[in-house]
Scaffold this motif. Structure first.
Motif, mmCIF file in Angstrom:
data_model
loop_
_atom_site.group_PDB
_atom_site.id
_atom_site.type_symbol
_atom_site.label_atom_id
_atom_site.label_comp_id
_atom_site.label_asym_id
_atom_site.label_seq_id
_atom_site.Cartn_x
_atom_site.Cartn_y
_atom_site.Cartn_z
ATOM 1 N N TRP A 35 -10.367 6.378 7.388
ATOM 2 C CA TRP A 35 -9.534 5.448 6.614
ATOM 3 C C TRP A 35 -10.412 4.816 5.555
ATOM 4 O O TRP A 35 -11.444 4.234 5.879
ATOM 5 C CB TRP A 35 -8.960 4.356 7.520
ATOM 6 C CG TRP A 35 -8.077 4.869 8.592
ATOM 7 C CD1 TRP A 35 -8.442 5.258 9.844
ATOM 8 C CD2 TRP A 35 -6.673 5.073 8.517
ATOM 9 N NE1 TRP A 35 -7.357 5.686 10.540
ATOM 10 C CE2 TRP A 35 -6.247 5.580 9.754
ATOM 11 C CE3 TRP A 35 -5.731 4.863 7.511
ATOM 12 C CZ2 TRP A 35 -4.927 5.884 10.014
ATOM 13 C CZ3 TRP A 35 -4.407 5.168 7.780
ATOM 14 C CH2 TRP A 35 -4.017 5.672 9.016
ATOM 15 N N LEU B 153 0.832 -1.197 0.000
ATOM 16 C CA LEU B 153 0.000 0.000 0.000
ATOM 17 C C LEU B 153 0.872 1.255 0.000
ATOM 18 O O LEU B 153 0.609 2.195 -0.748
ATOM 19 C CB LEU B 153 -0.945 -0.001 1.198
ATOM 20 C CG LEU B 153 -1.982 1.115 1.268
ATOM 21 C CD1 LEU B 153 -2.870 1.118 0.030
ATOM 22 C CD2 LEU B 153 -2.810 0.990 2.519
ATOM 23 N N CYS C 235 -12.155 10.755 0.305
ATOM 24 C CA CYS C 235 -11.755 9.363 0.076
ATOM 25 C C CYS C 235 -12.578 8.676 -1.007
ATOM 26 O O CYS C 235 -12.135 7.679 -1.580
ATOM 27 C CB CYS C 235 -11.889 8.553 1.361
ATOM 28 S SG CYS C 235 -10.721 8.994 2.652
ATOM 29 N N CYS D 227 -6.994 0.719 1.568
ATOM 30 C CA CYS D 227 -6.792 1.527 2.764
ATOM 31 C C CYS D 227 -7.732 1.075 3.880
ATOM 32 O O CYS D 227 -7.316 0.900 5.026
ATOM 33 C CB CYS D 227 -7.020 3.006 2.426
ATOM 34 S SG CYS D 227 -6.870 4.130 3.819
#
Length: 96
Positions: A69, A10, A46, A55
């Motif tokens: 997140w 990631l 996001c 994520c």
């Protein structure tokens, strides 16, 4: 040689995509905001992220204690739908 961890993969993708990843192009504090409006703003940032799913899965694996997140809000390690404002709830509804 050992297998790379999901977090390493990631991190590599974030580095490769650079400014396309909102957490790299916006102030990181917005993803750990206190006000409900700022939290909703971070979640909206996001939504278009190409790494959103990875994520979110990584945050669940790490049991992130708080913050936004993958477009979801974590509070005490649990995904919650929205941030409640500080203080006690009103006893009487406010007229619109």
């Amino acid at each position: 040689m050992s297998q790379p961890t999901r977090l390493t993969v990631l991190d590599d993708e974030i580095e490769r995509l650079g400014e396309l990843v909102p957490c790299r192009s916006y102030d990181p504090e917005v993803f750990f905001a206190e006000s409900p409006a700022d939290v909703e703003y971070a979640k909206a940032l996001c939504k278009g992220c190409p790494l959103r799913e990875a994520c979110l899965e990584g945050a669940k694996d790490r049991r992130e204690p708080w913050g936004v997140w993958g477009g979801e809000l974590f509070v005490q390690g649990v995904v919650v739908p929205r941030k409640r404002p500080r203080g006690r709830p009103r006893k009487n509804p406010v007229a619109a």
